[in-house]
Structures are given as structure tokens and as C-alpha cells.
Scaffold this motif. Structure first.
Motif, mmCIF file in Angstrom:
data_model
loop_
_atom_site.group_PDB
_atom_site.id
_atom_site.type_symbol
_atom_site.label_atom_id
_atom_site.label_comp_id
_atom_site.label_asym_id
_atom_site.label_seq_id
_atom_site.Cartn_x
_atom_site.Cartn_y
_atom_site.Cartn_z
ATOM 1 N N GLN A 59 0.842 -1.198 0.000
ATOM 2 C CA GLN A 59 0.000 0.000 0.000
ATOM 3 C C GLN A 59 0.878 1.250 0.000
ATOM 4 N N ALA A 60 1.899 1.210 0.858
ATOM 5 C CA ALA A 60 2.787 2.365 0.966
ATOM 6 C C ALA A 60 3.494 2.623 -0.356
ATOM 7 N N ALA A 61 3.839 1.545 -1.070
ATOM 8 C CA ALA A 61 4.506 1.714 -2.353
ATOM 9 C C ALA A 61 3.582 2.408 -3.351
ATOM 10 N N LYS A 62 2.278 2.094 -3.270
ATOM 11 C CA LYS A 62 1.332 2.771 -4.166
ATOM 12 C C LYS A 62 1.264 4.252 -3.828
ATOM 13 N N LEU A 63 1.277 4.558 -2.529
ATOM 14 C CA LEU A 63 1.246 5.969 -2.120
ATOM 15 C C LEU A 63 2.492 6.699 -2.586
ATOM 16 N N SER A 64 3.588 5.936 -2.758
ATOM 17 C CA SER A 64 4.818 6.568 -3.213
ATOM 18 C C SER A 64 4.832 6.756 -4.718
ATOM 19 N N GLY A 65 3.732 6.434 -5.374
ATOM 20 C CA GLY A 65 3.631 6.702 -6.797
ATOM 21 C C GLY A 65 4.015 5.534 -7.679
ATOM 22 N N ASN A 66 4.081 4.334 -7.118
ATOM 23 C CA ASN A 66 4.368 3.168 -7.953
ATOM 24 C C ASN A 66 3.068 2.653 -8.552
ATOM 25 N N SER A 67 3.093 2.334 -9.843
ATOM 26 C CA SER A 67 1.915 1.749 -10.460
ATOM 27 C C SER A 67 1.796 0.299 -9.982
ATOM 28 N N ASP A 68 0.640 -0.305 -10.256
ATOM 29 C CA ASP A 68 0.415 -1.682 -9.802
ATOM 30 C C ASP A 68 1.516 -2.619 -10.277
ATOM 31 N N VAL A 69 1.899 -2.478 -11.548
ATOM 32 C CA VAL A 69 2.910 -3.386 -12.101
ATOM 33 C C VAL A 69 4.240 -3.210 -11.365
ATOM 34 N N ARG A 70 4.584 -1.959 -11.086
ATOM 35 C CA ARG A 70 5.834 -1.702 -10.367
ATOM 36 C C ARG A 70 5.790 -2.235 -8.953
ATOM 37 N N VAL A 71 4.651 -2.020 -8.281
ATOM 38 C CA VAL A 71 4.506 -2.532 -6.911
ATOM 39 C C VAL A 71 4.733 -4.037 -6.918
ATOM 40 N N LEU A 72 4.114 -4.673 -7.918
ATOM 41 C CA LEU A 72 4.208 -6.131 -8.018
ATOM 42 C C LEU A 72 5.644 -6.571 -8.298
ATOM 43 N N ALA A 73 6.263 -5.937 -9.278
ATOM 44 C CA ALA A 73 7.575 -6.412 -9.714
ATOM 45 C C ALA A 73 8.695 -5.998 -8.768
ATOM 46 N N MET A 74 8.627 -4.781 -8.239
ATOM 47 C CA MET A 74 9.757 -4.279 -7.458
ATOM 48 C C MET A 74 9.575 -4.462 -5.954
ATOM 49 N N HIS A 75 8.334 -4.574 -5.491
ATOM 50 C CA HIS A 75 8.130 -4.636 -4.047
ATOM 51 C C HIS A 75 7.644 -6.005 -3.578
ATOM 52 N N ILE A 76 6.668 -6.561 -4.268
ATOM 53 C CA ILE A 76 6.081 -7.805 -3.762
ATOM 54 C C ILE A 76 6.875 -9.014 -4.224
ATOM 55 N N PHE A 77 7.174 -9.091 -5.524
ATOM 56 C CA PHE A 77 7.813 -10.301 -6.039
ATOM 57 C C PHE A 77 9.156 -10.620 -5.366
ATOM 58 N N PRO A 78 10.034 -9.621 -5.159
ATOM 59 C CA PRO A 78 11.320 -9.965 -4.513
ATOM 60 C C PRO A 78 11.140 -10.635 -3.158
ATOM 61 N N ASN A 79 10.035 -10.334 -2.474
ATOM 62 C CA ASN A 79 9.812 -10.959 -1.180
ATOM 63 C C ASN A 79 9.433 -12.427 -1.302
ATOM 64 N N ALA A 80 9.077 -12.850 -2.511
ATOM 65 C CA ALA A 80 8.749 -14.261 -2.704
ATOM 66 C C ALA A 80 9.997 -15.070 -3.032
ATOM 67 N N LEU A 81 11.143 -14.392 -3.196
ATOM 68 C CA LEU A 81 12.347 -15.102 -3.640
ATOM 69 C C LEU A 81 12.875 -16.175 -2.677
ATOM 70 N N PRO A 82 12.912 -15.922 -1.367
ATOM 71 C CA PRO A 82 13.492 -16.972 -0.512
ATOM 72 C C PRO A 82 12.846 -18.352 -0.680
ATOM 73 N N PRO A 83 11.509 -18.483 -0.592
ATOM 74 C CA PRO A 83 10.965 -19.818 -0.826
ATOM 75 C C PRO A 83 11.184 -20.308 -2.257
ATOM 76 N N MET A 84 11.263 -19.351 -3.224
ATOM 77 C CA MET A 84 11.499 -19.743 -4.614
ATOM 78 C C MET A 84 12.862 -20.410 -4.773
ATOM 79 N N MET A 85 13.839 -19.921 -4.004
ATOM 80 C CA MET A 85 15.185 -20.463 -4.134
ATOM 81 C C MET A 85 15.217 -21.936 -3.731
ATOM 82 N N VAL A 86 14.462 -22.270 -2.700
ATOM 83 C CA VAL A 86 14.392 -23.671 -2.282
ATOM 84 C C VAL A 86 13.802 -24.491 -3.424
ATOM 85 N N GLN A 87 12.739 -23.922 -4.016
ATOM 86 C CA GLN A 87 12.067 -24.620 -5.108
ATOM 87 C C GLN A 87 13.019 -24.796 -6.296
#
Lengths: 543, 292
Positions: free
Chosen positions: B185-213
């Protein structure tokens, strides 16, 4: 009855031994309610876990004695401890939902403890469990017996936890932050219930809390803990009126009370004169007939039912209500993260309710409306350092790059009092107060006209709450911002706000100047809210 | 008045220090990284270092048992098994890495879309993934290679397709729980579009479990590629490849020439084992929360 002598608890961690409790001694008499007060990390919960011998892996009682009616709690065999837990000493945990097994009926969970301690047989367990539910004043106890925890409200769950704790008539009850996360009226109901039950049964109790006001209201004696040692103990009124230790004085100061100003929350040496903020007559935000309806599984849910209010430029408005009253929905709509079902929001004379929330990120007004989120931990990206977090809005909306960006980030850190070396840390390496400062720095980075504060201090210790509230007051004066302060705590709202709006079930029940609403509430609900807040004894005027 | 004394909070450390710390704290990770380095070395330098040409036949030396000249013995046409096993590393590793990279990218994109926006793309994607997963995966891979043609690229595509559901589902779940998190939410307030929020803020947080996979998946992918070759799909003889070598060697086990099948099988096992062990260590390295 319970005697603790030089108790020390230490934990083995990756970074060596951590002494959580460093030699504390106290006695608890029969029928006494003892309050242990301290901020996070003071060792107050660890003390109670040590008494119950349920320390986490790596934790050991390093030294000292703990004797409960002649039983050595430190050396008792695990088998004996199992008999003592629940029957002699029982415990109410912080988060009632986490303390209950989510896939078992609450009645069965009460039966478990009864049958474990041979207080009930297969035949009469049900009847006794229902009696235990009645004892905690649950209406329609037969029907509730078959309920699952997710079907019950937070307050109801905490009553069930009490019922389990009290089912076997223990003689000592340890309550670890029993009301954290509950609404203020529910808090009062649960605490009154616990106190009455303790008195009726002649039990002793230890109440662990971070809220000095709550402890003062319900305890016979208070111990203040800091960094694993007891810094002061005594009668609640005495601690409030004449705290001896500097730390307890700081805690007493930081507890919001009637008739105090926001600066008096700080220790005397930090009390600077409050900078005045100027309220214009021109309204900055006007909300007209705002509604929000969700599609629920059982028909539409009306979260906000046509509310109207206006906020003048430079004014600070408090939006108060309990969970589910629609205050968070309202603030999310105002900050344009959510679309309203109907209604108008005039910002600076322009209707912004019609602009879809999805595209608002690229709207020129984005920089003018910002928000400080409730949970500082949740609102910071775990993979971004403090510097990256604060730089994000400057980079995206402000268009700053390179050296200019770095300078501005450091200016902002200085403005919110965040030491510059901390800028390169990740959120998990920062304390709660530091995370709150990062969140505030990010929100004020672009000097917004309108700042929504969604319970910014709810997750903070009182002394840090005092600092953060004062920081917000200073920023308001320096940057001339207009605040909408969303909170469930009327005392905090009163300190910061000029005007108060009280919401209940999606409607505004009362609004007016903060002083009037607080001193002369008109609506019954406002009166209930005010009455439910813990009332710490007044401070002696000569500080 | 300060919130916390500065000295009690840990110092921020760089990525390299953290790598050293993770390797020290967990000897299993150290072992896995060591073996991984060995595999990488033999993939890169193997063909230059091996003592014999892996394709050079020598009828006079057929079916010799392991000796100082031929560490892993020789096969039925006199080729050196050790040289073939080492040279095969590059091909097997390439197939698995390419396949996993492909399924990682495709799965992440699909999972992000489904997890962030929900709605009909989510429903459609889930049904397609269910359909893929309803097949026995190896049989599906066989079918794909048989239908598309017997080439290395098609093995890669087939392996990627059967692995996409695992990535897509994992990413979908990780993105879904974070899409309304405060920092998004905060990233959206900072002017990030949905795609940017997804790619730059949310997706990197999914990386640790992805690495195991990813790491587990590399093991499976090697096994899968070898399995396809074993039944005669994909890589063709005489190219050195572990699956084919085991298949060729299997005929000679009954007559006592065990080394032809055992050594490539052992190497295959070691590679899979390494990747499985690597997962935990990789997650610890990627997760900044471990960096204290």
C-alpha cells in the motif's frame, strides 16, 4: 504463597548468551493481584514463562529460587509441573486466537483441561465445561460449547481462554497482556470479569502488561521492570504520584491522562515549548455522503453508511471508533487506495472520489495525500533498507536522482530524528520506534498537504508513543500539514487533535471540538468509550 | 530521549560477509556448495581435462573393469567411462538449468498475475495448472518430447512445462498474502503503479521460498532429463549423457560389468543430492532477514 528470589533467566542464541531476567525477587500473598509493568524486552513475560517452566528452546533458569506453596518450581520434575500447570497455576495468553486450537470446539478444549486434571469424567465433562463457560459470563453457554474459535469475537475468545484457565480452580492466575489487541470496551469487560473472578475465588494473580494505567486500575501492587531487573515496586497510587526511579517516572509521564498536554508525556528535560499550528477557515477536505458497501457472502456489508465531514486546512481531526466501525475503510478511501461506492471527496475544491484508486498513483495529487500506516513493521518492505524506503516516493513522485536524492533522504532522517547510520539497515534490524520514524519520514517526504495517520502508535511502547506523538506535533507545525488521526484511543486523540469524529457501525455518532467531546460527550457511545479507558491516578502536580 | 541504544542493534553487513556467515553456520550448506563448485568445474572445464576422447572407440579395450588407466572402466565399445561421465555433466546441467530458468520465469509471471489481480485470470490459470498436474508428469514429458520431436530443446521445453505449475502456485500464494500488506500500500502511495509494486516490491519478497524450489527443481530436472534419455527419448547415442549411459550399462549388469551403469548413476545421484542440499543455504543467502 509464591516466593521468587534472585531469579535469573538466560537464553542461548547465535550471538551468545542473552540475560533476559537478571536476578529479580518478589513475593505474592494469597489473594493479591500483582502487576508487572514494563516495555517490550523488559523480561516481564519471560519471568512468567520461567515460573510455569515453559521457556522457549535455549532458555534456562540460570540462578535463583522460585517456590510456590513449598514446591520448588525450578527443580520440580516435568511430570509434577504438568500437574501444577492448570490446576495450581494457570495462564492467560496474549493473543486469545492463537492460544485456542482453531479446529476444535471450544467446549472440548475446556473438557481437555478438566479431564487432564481428573476434575471431570467422560459423563459429566460436558456439564462442567458449560458451567465453566457460564462462570465467565458467556450468554447461551450450551450453544457456545459447540462453537469453533473462528466463529467468536476476540473478546469472546479471551473469555474462553479465561474459562480454560479457571476451569480447575487454580490458586494462581498469570495473565500475560490479556487485553492487547482488544477494543477498549472489550478490554474493560474482560478485565472486570477477570478481577471479579479472582476476588470471588480468593485467587492470587500476576497481571503482566505494558499499560501502566491498566495495571494501576486493577492491581494491588505494581512492579516496574526494565532490562530484566525490577526498578521499583509499590502501591499503584504511590508509583503514579511519586515515582522514585527515573525509568518509572518516564513511564508514568508517558501514560496519557486527563488534563495533561502532549509535551508532558516527555521527560521534563525534553519538554520544549509546543510550536503553534495555524488552522485556516478554508476547508481542505470535504467528505459528502461517503458510502462503501462490500459484497459479502451473506448479502452486502455496509462498511461506511453515508458520512459527511470537513477538515479545515491546518486542522488535526481525530477519527475514533472501535474495530469494525469503518474508520480504516474511510481512511483508505480518503487516501485513494480504495474506491468508494458513492459520495464525494472534495480535496482543495476538486472531487477526487471519481478518480479510480488504481490509477491514482500517477495522479498529480498523489504527493499531496499521504498516509502513515498502523503497523510500522508490516508497512516497510523487508527487502529494502531504510534509505531505499524513504527514497522511494522522492524518486517516483519527486523525480529526485543521485546526490540530490541522497541529501534529501538524510534531511528527512534528521527531521524525524533517525540517526543517519541506521539508514542502511533493513527493517528487521531496527527497533519499533525507529521503524515508525522511517514510516513517517517516507510519508512526509514530499511535504503532503494532507496526512492520514492510521493508529501510528498502536504497536509501540508508551515511552516511544510519547516521542512519536511529539514528533508528529512538531512536524505539523514545521510543514503546515493537515492531519486525520485515526485511533481507538480517545486520550491519545485528545492530545493531538482539534476536532474529534466518533464513528460507530459505519456512521458518525458525534463530532465536535476535541475539548467539548471529551469533557461533555453527548452520545451514549462516546460516554461508553470514555468510561472504558483505564483511568490512571492523577499525577502529583509538583513534578 | 532515544528509542534504543545504538550499540544493542546489530551492525548492517554486506552480502559477502553474509555468504561467509551462512556457509560457516551450516556445514551441510558448505558441503553442498563445495559439491556444487565441483559440478560446475566439471561442466565448464571437464571436456578440456578428461584423459580420453569420450567418443573414441577402441575395440581392443572393450569392457575393461576400473583400473589406473581407466578409473571407471571402459564400455562395450572401449570408450572411457570416466571421461564420458565428466563430459556429460555439461549437457545434463545445461538441460536442467535452462528448463528450470524457463519454468521460473513463466511460472513467476503467471503466478504474479493470478496472485495480484485475482479474478478470472486466477481461475483460468488454476484450472490449466490443475490439468497439467492431473497427468503423471513424467508421462506428460514423454508425450511432449515424442510429439514435438526428439531433440535437446524439446527435452528442455517438456521439463519446463511440467515444472511451471509448481512455480506458478508458489508465486501466486506468496504474492497473494502480500498484495494488501502495508508496504505494498505504501509503495502505491509513493507513486508506484500496480505493475511496479508487483515487480519491485512484492515479487522480490517471494524469492526466498522460490530459491528452495529452484534448487530442488534442478535436481528433479536432471533426473527427468536422464529419465527421458534412459527410455530413448531426447539425447541420442553416442552423445555422452548420464541417462543413456545408465541405459546402455544396464544391459551389462547381469554379466558382471557393473561399472558401466553404476558410475554414471552415482554421478547423477550426487548431482541431485547436491541440489537438494543447496536449497536451504540459498534461501538463507537470499533472505535479508537472516542478515543480522
Amino acid at each position: 504463597m509464591l516466593s521468587v528470589k534472585d531469579l535469573a533467566v538466560s537464553f542461548q542464541t547465535r550471538r551468545g548468551t542473552v540475560d533476559a531476567v537478571r536476578g529479580i525477587s518478589f513475593d505474592l500473598a494469597k489473594g493479591e493481584i500483582l502487576g508487572i509493568v514494563g516495555e517490550s524486552g523488559s523480561g516481564k513475560s519471560v519471568t512468567s514463562y520461567a515460573l510455569m517452566r515453559i521457556l522457549d528452546a535455549g532458555g534456562t533458569i540460570a540462578a535463583g529460587e522460585a517456590t510456590y506453596s513449598g514446591i520448588d518450581l525450578r527443580r520440580a520434575a516435568e511430570r509434577d509441573m504438568r500437574d501444577i500447570r492448570g490446576r495450581e497455576i494457570s495462564m492467560i495468553f496474549q493473543n486469545p486466537r492463537a492460544a485456542l486450537n482453531p479446529i476444535r470446539k471450544v467446549g472440548h478444549q475446556i473438557e481437555d483441561v478438566l479431564r487432564r486434571h481428573a476434575r471431570a469424567t467422560r459423563q459429566d465433562a460436558r456439564a462442567k465445561a458449560i458451567a465453566a463457560l457460564r462462570a465467565v459470563r458467556i450468554n447461551d453457554a450450551e450453544a457456545r460449547y459447540d462453537a469453533y474459535p473462528f466463529e467468536l469475537s476476540g473478546g469472546m475468545c479471551q473469555r474462553i481462554v479465561c474459562a480454560i484457565a479457571l476451569a480447575c480452580d487454580p490458586r494462581l492466575l498469570i495473565a500475560d497482556e490479556p487485553t492487547t489487541g482488544l477494543d477498549i470496551t472489550t478490554q474493560k469487560a474482560v478485565m472486570d470479569l477477570v478481577r471479579d473472578l479472582i476476588r470471588e475465588r480468593g485467587m492470587s494473580s500476576i497481571l503482566i502488561t505494558h499499560d501502566l494505567g491498566l495495571a494501576a486500575q486493577y492491581c494491588d501492587r505494581i512492579m516496574v521492570m526494565k532490562d530484566g531487573v525490577i526498578v521499583e515496586q509499590g502501591d499503584p497510587v504511590q508509583i503514579f504520584s511519586a515515582p522514585q526511579h527515573p525509568y518509572s517516572r518516564k513511564l508514568v509521564d508517558a501514560t496519557p491522562r486527563v488534563g495533561e498536554s502532549i509535551r508532558s508525556l516527555l521527560p521534563p528535560e525534553d519538554r520544549k515549548a509546543e510550536l503553534p499550528h495555524h488552522v485556516h477557515d478554508r476547508p481542505l477536505v470535504e467528505v459528502r455522503n461517503l458510502t462503501k458497501t462490500y459484497r459479502g457472502s451473506s448479502g452486502p456489508v455496509h462498511a461506511v453508511k453515508g458520512i459527511s465531514f470537513s477538515i479545515k486546512q491546518g486542522q488535526s481531526v481525530g477519527l475514533v471508533g472501535e474495530s469494525g466501525c469503518g474508520k480504516s475503510t474511510t481512511s483508505e478511501i480518503l487516501v485513494r487506495l480504495m474506491d468508494a461506492t458513492s459520495g464525494e471527496i472534495l480535496f482543495d475544491g476538486h472531487d477526487i472520489a471519481g478518480i479510480p484508486a488504481q490509477g491514482f498513483a500517477r495522479n498529480p495529487r498523489r504527493a499531496e495525500i499521504q498516509m502513515v500506516f498502523q503497523d510500522a513493521t508490516d508497512s516497510l518492505n523487508p527487502r529494502h533498507t531504510a534509505r531505499q524506503t524513504i527514497a522511494d516516493p522522492l524518486h517516483r513522485l519527486g523525480g529526485l536522482r543521485g546526490a540530490k536524492l541522497a541529501t534529501r533522504v538524510e534531511e528527512l532522517a534528521t527531521l524525524v530524528g533517525l540517526p543517519l547510520p541506521l539508514l542502511d539497515r533493513f527493517p528487521h534490524q531496527l527497533s519499533g520506534g525507529q521503524k515508525a520514524r522511517v514510516g513517517i519520514a517516507r510519508a512526509v517526504a514530499l511535504e503532503p498537504k494532507f496526512l492520514i495517520l492510521d493508529e501510528p502508535t498502536a504497536a509501540l511502547d508508551v515511552s516511544i508513543q510519547a516521542v512519536v506523538l511529539n514528533l508528529l506535533v512538531d512536524l505539523r507545525a514545521k510543514l503546515g500539514m493537515t492531519y486525520l488521526f485515526v485511533s481507538h484511543d480517545l486520550h491519545v486523540v485528545r492530545l493531538l487533535c482539534d476536532h474529534v469524529i466518533v464513528m460507530k457501525a459505519g456512521e458518525i455518532v458525534e463530532q465536535g471540538p476535541a475539548q467539548d467531546v471529551m469533557s461533555n460527550p453527548q452520545h451514549d457511545y462516546t460516554k461508553t468509550l470514555l468510561a472504558a479507558a483505564p483511568k490512571p491516578p492523577a499525577r502529583r502536580q509538583v513534578a | 530521549m532515544t528509542d534504543t541504544p545504538l550499540k544493542t542493534t546489530p551492525k548492517a553487513t554486506g552480502g559477502f560477509d553474509h555468504l561467509i556467515y551462512v556457509l560457516r553456520a551450516n556445514p551441510v550448506t558448505l558441503l553442498a556448495f563445495g559439491m556444487f563448485a565441483l559440478i560446475m568445474l566439471s561442466a565448464i572445464l571437464g571436456p578440456a581435462l578428461v584423459p580420453y576422447d569420450p567418443l573414441q572407440t577402441n575395440a581392443a579395450k572393450a569392457l575393461h573393469p576400473p583400473s589406473w588407466d581407466h578409473w571407471f572402466g571402459t564400455d562395450n565399445v572401449g570408450r572411457d567411462v570416466f571421461s564420458r561421465v565428466i563430459v556429460a555433466t555439461r549437457l545434463d546441467l545445461w538441460i536442467s538449468v535452462a528448463a528450470v530458468a524457463l519454468s521460473f520465469v513463466v511460472g513467476s509471471v503467471l503466478g504474479c498475475i493470478a496472485g495480484y489481480w485475482g479474478g478470472w485470470p486466477d481461475i483460468v490459470l488454476n484450472r490449466i495448472l490443475d490439468t497439467i498436474m492431473a497427468f503423471p508428469l513424467f508421462v506428460l514429458a514423454m508425450g511432449i518430447v515424442a510429439a514435438l520431436g526428439n531433440t535437446i530443446e524439446n527435452i528442455i521445453y517438456a521439463t519446463a512445462i511440467i515444472n511451471v505449475p509448481f512455480y506458478a502456485r508458489l508465486v501466486r500464494a506468496e504474492v497473494n498474502i502480500r498484495r494488501s500488506a502495508g508496504f505494498a500500500q505504501a509503495a502505491k502511495l509513493s507513486g508506484n503503479s500496480d505493475v511496479r509494486v508487483l515487480a519491485m516490491h512484492i515479487f522480490p519478497n517471494a524469492l526466498p521460498p522460490m530459491m528452495v524450489q529452484v534448487s530442488l527443481n534442478l535436481g528433479w530436472a536432471i533426473l527427468n532429463a536422464a529419465g527421458l534419455s534412459f527410455i530413448g527419448l531426447g539425447v541420442r547415442p553416442p552423445t555422452p549423457e548420464w541417462g543413456i549411459m545408465v541405459a546402455e550399462g544396464a544391459n551389462f549388469i547381469v554379466s558382471g560389468e557393473w561399472w558401466m551403469a553404476v558410475f554414471p548413476g552415482l554421478w547423477l545421484m550426487m548431482a541431485v543430492f547436491t541440489f537438494n542440499l543447496l536449497g536451504d543455504g540459498l534461501r538463507d543467502i537470499v533472505d535479508p532477514r537472516k542478515r543480522t
